[in-house]
Enzyme design. Structure first.
Site, PDB file in Angstrom:
ATOM      1  N   GLU A 140      -3.726  -9.414   3.753  1.00 17.07           N
ATOM      2  CA  GLU A 140      -4.411  -9.433   4.795  1.00 17.07           C
ATOM      3  C   GLU A 140      -5.517 -10.562   5.341  1.00 17.07           C
ATOM      4  O   GLU A 140      -5.855 -10.793   6.312  1.00 17.07           O
ATOM      5  CB  GLU A 140      -5.117  -7.944   4.655  1.00 17.07           C
ATOM      6  CG  GLU A 140      -4.105  -6.847   4.844  1.00 17.07           C
ATOM      7  CD  GLU A 140      -3.430  -6.433   3.606  1.00 17.07           C
ATOM      8  OE1 GLU A 140      -3.497  -7.069   2.672  1.00 17.07           O
ATOM      9  OE2 GLU A 140      -2.980  -5.335   3.730  1.00 17.07           O
TER      10      GLU A 140
ATOM     11  N   GLU B 138       0.880  -1.196  -0.108  1.00 11.39           N
ATOM     12  CA  GLU B 138       0.001   0.020  -0.002  1.00 11.39           C
ATOM     13  C   GLU B 138       0.740   1.338   0.152  1.00 11.39           C
ATOM     14  O   GLU B 138       0.538   2.260  -0.600  1.00 11.39           O
ATOM     15  CB  GLU B 138      -0.891  -0.169   1.118  1.00 11.39           C
ATOM     16  CG  GLU B 138      -1.828  -1.101   0.956  1.00 11.39           C
ATOM     17  CD  GLU B 138      -2.904  -1.271   2.223  1.00 11.39           C
ATOM     18  OE1 GLU B 138      -2.102  -1.768   3.342  1.00 11.39           O
ATOM     19  OE2 GLU B 138      -4.071  -1.216   2.370  1.00 11.39           O
TER      20      GLU B 138
HETATM   21  N1  DAK Z   1       4.787  -7.529  11.250  1.00  7.33           N
HETATM   22  C1  DAK Z   1       5.517  -7.659  12.232  1.00  7.33           C
HETATM   23  N2  DAK Z   1       6.726  -8.295  12.291  1.00  7.33           N
HETATM   24  C2  DAK Z   1       7.100  -8.947  11.010  1.00  7.33           C
HETATM   25  C3  DAK Z   1       6.183  -8.738   9.871  1.00  7.33           C
HETATM   26  C4  DAK Z   1       5.094  -7.797   9.971  1.00  7.33           C
HETATM   27  N3  DAK Z   1       4.450  -7.415   9.015  1.00  7.33           N
HETATM   28  N4  DAK Z   1       6.981  -9.201   8.780  1.00  7.33           N
HETATM   29  C5  DAK Z   1       7.946  -9.906   9.189  1.00  7.33           C
HETATM   30  N5  DAK Z   1       8.176  -9.710  10.580  1.00  7.33           N
HETATM   31  C6  DAK Z   1       9.136  -9.975  11.401  1.00  7.33           C
HETATM   32  C7  DAK Z   1       9.011 -11.553  11.882  1.00  7.33           C
HETATM   33  O1  DAK Z   1       7.989 -11.977  12.657  1.00  7.33           O
HETATM   34  C8  DAK Z   1      10.524 -11.944  12.013  1.00  7.33           C
HETATM   35  O2  DAK Z   1      10.550 -11.481  13.482  1.00  7.33           O
HETATM   36  P1  DAK Z   1      11.524 -12.331  14.415  1.00  7.33           P
HETATM   37  O3  DAK Z   1      10.807 -13.670  14.591  1.00  7.33           O
HETATM   38  O4  DAK Z   1      12.726 -12.416  14.001  1.00  7.33           O
HETATM   39  O5  DAK Z   1      11.699 -11.583  15.589  1.00  7.33           O
HETATM   40  C9  DAK Z   1      11.276 -10.959  11.199  1.00  7.33           C
HETATM   41  O6  DAK Z   1      10.469 -10.343  10.875  1.00  7.33           O
HETATM   42  C10 DAK Z   1      11.715 -11.864  10.025  1.00  7.33           C
HETATM   43  O7  DAK Z   1      10.496 -12.383   9.428  1.00  7.33           O
HETATM   44  P2  DAK Z   1      10.399 -14.068   9.137  1.00  7.33           P
HETATM   45  O8  DAK Z   1      11.605 -14.840  10.061  1.00  7.33           O
HETATM   46  O9  DAK Z   1       9.043 -14.365   8.979  1.00  7.33           O
HETATM   47  O10 DAK Z   1      11.117 -13.967   7.497  1.00  7.33           O
HETATM   48  P3  DAK Z   1      10.890 -15.083   6.334  1.00  7.33           P
HETATM   49  O11 DAK Z   1      11.808 -14.816   5.410  1.00  7.33           O
HETATM   50  O12 DAK Z   1      10.925 -16.562   6.940  1.00  7.33           O
HETATM   51  O13 DAK Z   1       9.400 -14.766   5.996  1.00  7.33           O
HETATM   52  C11 DAK Z   1       7.734 -13.102   5.233  1.00  7.33           C
HETATM   53  C12 DAK Z   1       9.346 -13.410   5.386  1.00  7.33           C
HETATM   54  C13 DAK Z   1       7.724 -11.662   4.684  1.00  7.33           C
HETATM   55  C14 DAK Z   1       7.023 -14.307   4.063  1.00  7.33           C
HETATM   56  C15 DAK Z   1       7.039 -13.228   6.392  1.00  7.33           C
HETATM   57  O14 DAK Z   1       7.733 -12.503   7.408  1.00  7.33           O
HETATM   58  C16 DAK Z   1       5.555 -13.158   6.519  1.00  7.33           C
HETATM   59  O15 DAK Z   1       4.886 -13.547   5.895  1.00  7.33           O
HETATM   60  N6  DAK Z   1       5.375 -11.661   7.200  1.00  7.33           N
HETATM   61  C17 DAK Z   1       4.050 -11.086   7.114  1.00  7.33           C
HETATM   62  C18 DAK Z   1       3.530 -10.606   5.909  1.00  7.33           C
HETATM   63  C19 DAK Z   1       2.161 -10.108   6.188  1.00  7.33           C
HETATM   64  O16 DAK Z   1       1.297 -10.773   6.200  1.00  7.33           O
HETATM   65  N7  DAK Z   1       2.234  -8.877   5.860  1.00  7.33           N
HETATM   66  C20 DAK Z   1       0.835  -8.114   5.832  1.00  7.33           C
HETATM   67  C21 DAK Z   1       0.326  -7.461   7.355  1.00  7.33           C
HETATM   68  S1  DAK Z   1      -0.896  -6.995   7.219  1.00  7.33           S
HETATM   69  C22 DAK Z   1      -4.503  -1.400   9.845  1.00  7.33           C
HETATM   70  C23 DAK Z   1      -3.402  -1.794  10.431  1.00  7.33           C
HETATM   71  C24 DAK Z   1      -2.452  -2.233   9.640  1.00  7.33           C
HETATM   72  C25 DAK Z   1      -2.829  -2.502   8.179  1.00  7.33           C
HETATM   73  C26 DAK Z   1      -3.809  -2.282   7.783  1.00  7.33           C
HETATM   74  C27 DAK Z   1      -4.689  -1.593   8.655  1.00  7.33           C
HETATM   75  N8  DAK Z   1      -5.370  -0.733  10.664  1.00  7.33           N
HETATM   76  C28 DAK Z   1      -5.501  -0.773  12.092  1.00  7.33           C
HETATM   77  C29 DAK Z   1      -6.936  -0.739  10.106  1.00  7.33           C
HETATM   78  C30 DAK Z   1      -1.655  -3.223   7.625  1.00  7.33           C
HETATM   79  C31 DAK Z   1      -1.934  -4.797   7.579  1.00  7.33           C
HETATM   80  C32 DAK Z   1      -0.963  -5.396   7.050  1.00  7.33           C
HETATM   81  O17 DAK Z   1       0.071  -4.902   6.622  1.00  7.33           O
END
Ligand code: DAK
Length: 262
Positions: free
Chosen positions: A136, A116
């Site tokens: 999400e 985004e």
């Molecule tokens: N948030 C927090 N920590 C995260 C993160 C995230 N989005 N993405 C990665 N990390 C952290 C991991 O927890 C890990 O931390 P430690 O365990 O080392 O402490 C570190 O970064 C390295 O990540 P991985 O160990 O998971 O690394 P990999 O290479 O194995 O995997 C990955 C990489 C990008 C595939 C995986 O980290 C992943 O799936 N991450 C999450 C991706 C995701 O789902 N992103 C979208 C999040 S939802 C709103 C608020 C927010 C939003 C919208 C609205 N409102 C309040 C209304 C936004 C929403 C989003 O963005």
């Protein structure tokens, strides 16, 4: 000169400012402090009349921004979630509707809020190892920082729905194919290409750059007749600038223009 705001580092190259999200241990996930520092970096940059173009990228080799910080999001109540959604929407609107041209240099994962952030930029270029997506739905939520609106406008509603309904990631080549990124280069070439593009835009007259952004962004929200009238008004406004006079005089005198950005 490099200015470190800790989680956001800015570096100025004449009329180009590099803004680097600097939280690589969390794949540059956007927590409140990082978002606050990003806002402050944009405010400081906008106060500098020299800057015409900003490049946004992520620190480290793995991620542009892997999303909003899921740990921070998890305990939110509905009003808290709504407030963050509105606050970040406003921050991203400053990127889209502000007068600076923003280039996203996508150097790895651009997921959820990271995608985004890139969507709010004017131009997106990606390294060939980039992965983009709106995952999400896998967390039981919908995108809340603009993707339900910006993504369909950019890639069409059907492709946007597929990305958001499946939560699947796509690679840089697929993103280029659907128009989500403008071009793909190797990871080693990414920042060089981003700077090259930024410098070529920064060499143009500032008011014309601003009016092009305004005409496209605002015109997209209008019906065609109003949009053409709006374009004509902005076109007319160019003739109030010193740079219109200089640009046309320079052409007729067969020389390069000396822009004054006024
Ligand atoms: N948030 C927090 N920590 C995260 C993160 C995230 N989005 N993405 C990665 N990390 C952290 C991991 O927890 C890990 O931390 P430690 O365990 O080392 O402490 C570190 O970064 C390295 O990540 P991985 O160990 O998971 O690394 P990999 O290479 O194995 O995997 C990955 C990489 C990008 C595939 C995986 O980290 C992943 O799936 N991450 C999450 C991706 C995701 O789902 N992103 C979208 C999040 S939802 C709103 C608020 C927010 C939003 C919208 C609205 N409102 C309040 C209304 C936004 C929403 C989003 O963005």
């Amino acid at each position: 000169m490099e200015t470190s705001h800790e989680r956001v580092i800015t570096e100025k190259f004449d009329a180009v400012t590099l803004i680097k999200i600097n939280r690589p241990q969390s794949l540059n996930a956007l927590d409140p402090l990082t978002l606050q520092q990003l806002g402050a970096a944009i405010t400081a940059m906008e106060a500098d009349p020299q800057t015409k173009v900003a490049i946004i990228t992520g620190a480290g080799s793995k991620a542009f921004v892997a999303g909003g910080d899921i740990g921070v999001m998890q305990p939110l109540d509905p009003l808290g979630a709504r407030r963050i959604a509105v606050d970040v929407q406003q921050l991203l609107n400053r990127i889209e509707y502000g007068s600076t041209v923003f280039i996203a240099a996508i150097n790895g994962y651009a997921l959820g809020g990271g995608c985004e952030l890139a969507l709010a930029c004017d131009i997106r270029i990606a390294a060939d190892n980039a992965q983009l997506g709106q995952p999400e739905v896998n967390l039981g939520i919908i995108p809340g920082w603009g993707a339900t609106q910006r993504l369909p406008r950019l890639v069409g509603s059907s492709m946007a729905k597929q990305l958001m309904l499946t939560g699947e990631r796509i690679n840089a080549a697929q993103a280029a194919q659907i128009g989500l990124v403008n071009e793909v280069v190797t990871a080693a070439e990414l920042m060089g290409r981003a700077h090259e593009l930024a410098q070529s835009i920064a060499a143009k007259p500032k008011i014309a750059l601003q009016l092009i952004k305004e005409a496209v962004n605002n015109g997209l929200e209008m019906d065609m007749n109003r949009a053409f009238a709006y374009e004509a008004d902005l076109f007319g406004l160019c003739f109030a600038t010193a740079d219109q006079k200089e640009g046309m005089r320079a052409f007729l005198e067969k020389r390069q223009p000396n822009w004054r950005d006024e």
